[in-house]
Motif scaffolding. Structure first.
Motif, PDB file in Angstrom:
ATOM      1  N   THR A  88       6.457  15.521  -2.168  1.00  0.00           N
ATOM      2  CA  THR A  88       5.877  14.313  -2.740  1.00  0.00           C
ATOM      3  C   THR A  88       5.170  13.563  -1.634  1.00  0.00           C
ATOM      4  O   THR A  88       5.462  13.747  -0.455  1.00  0.00           O
TER       5      THR A  88
ATOM      6  N   PHE B  15       4.095   9.857  -0.330  1.00  0.00           N
ATOM      7  CA  PHE B  15       4.124   8.393  -0.417  1.00  0.00           C
ATOM      8  C   PHE B  15       2.828   7.900   0.194  1.00  0.00           C
ATOM      9  O   PHE B  15       2.476   8.302   1.311  1.00  0.00           O
TER      10      PHE B  15
ATOM     11  N   PRO C 114       9.563  16.525   1.600  1.00  0.00           N
ATOM     12  CA  PRO C 114      10.038  17.486   0.605  1.00  0.00           C
ATOM     13  C   PRO C 114      10.910  16.795  -0.444  1.00  0.00           C
ATOM     14  O   PRO C 114      11.577  15.816  -0.131  1.00  0.00           O
TER      15      PRO C 114
ATOM     16  N   PRO D  82      13.925  17.416  -3.617  1.00  0.00           N
ATOM     17  CA  PRO D  82      15.018  18.394  -3.805  1.00  0.00           C
ATOM     18  C   PRO D  82      14.617  19.538  -4.730  1.00  0.00           C
ATOM     19  O   PRO D  82      15.363  20.482  -4.911  1.00  0.00           O
TER      20      PRO D  82
ATOM     21  N   THR E 260       8.404  13.455  -9.831  1.00  0.00           N
ATOM     22  CA  THR E 260       7.665  12.223 -10.125  1.00  0.00           C
ATOM     23  C   THR E 260       6.178  12.534 -10.236  1.00  0.00           C
ATOM     24  O   THR E 260       5.708  13.582  -9.778  1.00  0.00           O
TER      25      THR E 260
ATOM     26  N   TYR F 272       4.047  11.268  -8.527  1.00  0.00           N
ATOM     27  CA  TYR F 272       3.505  11.291  -7.163  1.00  0.00           C
ATOM     28  C   TYR F 272       3.542  12.707  -6.579  1.00  0.00           C
ATOM     29  O   TYR F 272       2.673  13.102  -5.822  1.00  0.00           O
TER      30      TYR F 272
ATOM     31  N   ALA G 141      12.222   8.874  -9.412  1.00  0.00           N
ATOM     32  CA  ALA G 141      11.756   7.865  -8.452  1.00  0.00           C
ATOM     33  C   ALA G 141      12.933   7.315  -7.647  1.00  0.00           C
ATOM     34  O   ALA G 141      12.814   7.071  -6.442  1.00  0.00           O
TER      35      ALA G 141
ATOM     36  N   GLU H  79      15.644   9.004  -6.991  1.00  0.00           N
ATOM     37  CA  GLU H  79      16.040  10.082  -6.077  1.00  0.00           C
ATOM     38  C   GLU H  79      15.097  10.130  -4.876  1.00  0.00           C
ATOM     39  O   GLU H  79      15.527  10.319  -3.732  1.00  0.00           O
ATOM     40  N   GLU H  80      13.796   9.925  -5.121  1.00  0.00           N
ATOM     41  CA  GLU H  80      12.838   9.919  -4.005  1.00  0.00           C
ATOM     42  C   GLU H  80      13.132   8.782  -3.036  1.00  0.00           C
ATOM     43  O   GLU H  80      13.026   8.946  -1.824  1.00  0.00           O
TER      44      GLU H  80
ATOM     45  N   GLN I  73      16.066   9.679  -1.055  1.00  0.00           N
ATOM     46  CA  GLN I  73      15.709  10.708  -0.079  1.00  0.00           C
ATOM     47  C   GLN I  73      15.001  10.092   1.126  1.00  0.00           C
ATOM     48  O   GLN I  73      15.258  10.457   2.270  1.00  0.00           O
TER      49      GLN I  73
END
Lengths: 235, 416
Positions: free
Chosen positions: A17, A19, A140, A142, A159, A161, B20, B22-23, B26
């Motif tokens: 993902t 950001f 990364p 999961p 997501t 994203y 989201a 979970e991200e 993380q």
């Protein structure tokens, strides 16, 4: 060949993902000539930001405005014909940000030649166009997939994203020939048709959720073709 | 009513989705074993303290060793910082050399009191800015300055004085691109946020909304148009009344102007008096001076409104707009400050530039409920994606991770 549902890839698809942070450049334009001036100089990250970030931050809109330039020209300067031309630039047709930049510059430049009076339109204070650059922090998730079944499941869960990263970032910003999903399907399963179909989906014509549904549906259809029996757990 | 404070991260899951969350968890794992300190000038009152009071518990919950320090101040210091604040906003202020000395002396005092040897030092606003002078003690730490104010037209003397300190940080964070000066450093844009679980924004039962409106004596016999903001010239309450009167020529409706008492704003009473005079005891104009802690009342008023207005002449970020959008209310707002970031004209609300424009837009929305509904729904999604506390928190963590890196793309491996 056995059903694809249970064929394992040699290399799993790892979902990442991205950001995205916005970085201010402090550059601003109040008129079309100023916009052109900075468009020729700003880094690629600005071009990417203004042609893609709107899509990400407003991804629920259907049909959505395609880029910040089109929105600003239409809504702030009131130059709807130019806004329409900028909105209709087909990002899918450009293999690099430089090519996309050239198309935006050329569109504005020709419009100004045909409509010189548009040079004098200006944004009032507070409504100037501010050039912003994207910073991407890629991590990364999961989620990973060894099989098509797992791939469809993960695609359903990540997501927007993550989806954005593999579809948009991979092609234009990272310079890959198509999106990451199509590359993996082709390389790991030889799923040429599915890879082609996945690559052919125009991500700019959909919201990210619709795009997700489309991609999942393509994979599921392939699974159904490979294994017409009621689907079983791949594990 | 349930108490909304101290929400856990899991409680945001139904709002932003489990992926989201979970991200975010993380991302937090990259800070395992690291220490983060937030520094600002007050523990209570004001938007910064409010947001930190909600963020810090969530960071702790995610396993980040975060602490929140508040600098000490004196009356002369706060008088100086108030003047600096106004001057940075572009207001004419008389700044004397002794003010800089008061500021620096208090900074030295705070530097002696605070031990800032954390991995990440996050300084909010100008008051604690000079603490960065102590960063040499731990050169590998990340220092980030969060500027919550609009410094687009700062007083040159004050800006010139602060700039060498700002440049010592690894990154500076601003709320909107229009608020930024050109500086040779990483300048990140992070919008402020609303907390969807706070009393001001959480879902309310219809009975609660009814009860609040009954208590405030606002009949629900016709559509309500509301502006929530201080009684301040810059929020243009008189302009809102004029716009409302134009709307009412063709559409039956009520106007609610709701604000709170501002003890630090001597103009508030004056503006309220002018608004009363302009309203002339009109039974369809409700001027409400709500007491502090009226979050549920504001929430109910926004939810009961057919249109929410924010017709400011100047604005900081203008988070009342996001509050209204989060409630899926159609919004008519001036294109000033951070409002255009929250409202995309014709997509998630209507932007206006005049009283006439505001009246036209309000009338459009009252006459086209389906259009108004669509704008409101888009607005809610826009806020969900961009202006909630969880996104704010994510952006801060990402900023900490990339503040010291100059690349535009940063790849992080799996955390340990």
């Amino acid at each position: 060949m056995s059903a694809t549902t249970v064929v394992k890839a040699q290399t799993p698809f790892k979902f990442y993902t991205s950001f995205i942070l916005e970085e201010a450049t402090g550059l601003r334009a109040a008129t079309l000539p100023q916009l052109l001036h900075w468009l020729r100089q700003v880094p690629d990250g600005c071009l990417y930001h203004h042609t893609h970030y709107f899509l990400l931050s407003h991804h629920y809109l259907t049909p959505g405005p395609t880029n910040d330039f089109a929105y600003w020209v239409t809504e702030v300067l009131g130059e709807e014909p130019l806004g329409e031309l900028l909105a209709s630039i087909d990002t899918m047709q450009h293999a690099s940000l430089q090519s996309l930049r050239d198309a935006v510059i050329e569109t504005i430049d020709s419009y100004l030649k045909q409509h010189p009076i548009a040079r004098f339109k200006f944004a009032s204070e507070g409504e100037e166009f501010h050039f912003v650059k994207s910073i991407h922090v890629v991590v990364p998730t999961p989620w990973s997939a060894w099989t098509l079944e797992e791939f469809a499941d993960s695609l359903q869960r990540v997501t927007v994203y993550s989806l954005y990263y593999h579809v948009f970032d991979s092609r234009l910003r990272l310079g890959r020939p198509t999106n990451d999903f199509a590359i993996w399907l082709e390389q790991q399963f030889g799923q040429t048709e599915l890879a082609k179909e996945t690559a052919a989906v125009d991500p700019y014509a959909h919201t990210l959720e619709t795009l997700r549904a489309l991609l999942v549906s393509l994979v599921r259809q392939q699974l159904d073709r490979d294994d017409p029996e009621p689907r079983r757990d791949a594990h | 009513m349930t108490q909304s404070h101290g929400a856990t991260l899991t409680e945001y899951e139904p709002i932003i989705g489990s992926s989201a969350i979970e991200e975010l968890r993380q991302l937090a794992r990259y800070f395992r074993g690291k220490r983060v300190v937030m520094v600002n000038s007050t523990r209570v009152g004001g938007g910064v303290a409010e947001i930190l009071s909600r963020m810090v518990p969530i960071l702790l919950e995610m396993g980040i060793r975060v602490r929140w320090e508040v600098i000490e101040g004196s009356d002369p210091f706060y008088k100086v910082t108030k003047k600096f604040h106004n001057a940075l906003h572009g207001k004419q202020e008389s700044i004397t050399p002794d003010m800089f000395e008061v500021f620096l002396e208090q900074g030295r005092h705070n530097a002696r009191k605070l031990t800032l040897d954390d991995d990440v030092v996050f300084i909010h606003d100008p008051q604690p800015l000079t603490l960065v002078d102590g960063r040499a003690r731990r050169p590998d730490a990340t220092w980030v300055w969060r500027c919550h104010i609009d410094v687009s037209r700062p007083h040159p003397g004050v800006w010139g004085f602060l700039q060498p300190y700002i440049l010592q940080y690894d990154a500076a964070v601003y709320s909107a691109p229009a608020f930024v000066q050109r500086l040779a450093m990483r300048q990140v844009l992070i919008a402020p946020s609303i907390d969807p679980l706070s009393d001001k924004n959480r879902e309310l039962e219809p009975s609660v909304i009814d009860e609040v409106l009954r208590r405030l004596e606002i009949p629900r016999d016709r559509p309500i148009v509301t502006q929530v903001s201080r009684f301040d010239y810059l929020k243009d309450p008189l302009g809102v009344i004029d716009a409302f009167r134009r709307v009412r020529r063709s559409v039956k409706c009520r106007l609610v102007l709701a604000g709170g008492p501002a003890t630090d704003d001597p103009e508030a009473e004056e503006v309220l008096a002018l608004a009363r005079e302009r309203a002339k005891d009109d039974p369809e104009i409700h001027l409400l001076m709500l007491p502090p802690q009226s979050d549920i009342e504001i929430n109910a008023l926004q939810r009961a409104s057919a249109v929410v207005v924010q017709k400011s002449l100047r604005e900081g970020f203008g988070l009342t707009v996001s509050e209204a959008l989060w409630k899926a209310r159609p919004v008519v707002a001036s294109a000033v400050g951070g409002i255009p970031l929250q409202v995309k004209h014709g997509y998630s609300g209507l932007l206006v530039h005049s009283i006439e424009g505001a009246a036209y837009a309000i009338r459009q929305l009252l006459n086209s409920p389906e259009y108004a509904k669509r704008l409101g729904e888009n607005g809610r999604e826009h806020v969900r994606q961009n202006f909630l506390l969880t996104r704010h928190l994510t952006d801060y963590l990402v900023t900490f991770l990339c503040a010291r890196q100059r690349s535009d793309t940063i790849h992080l491996d799996n955390h340990q």
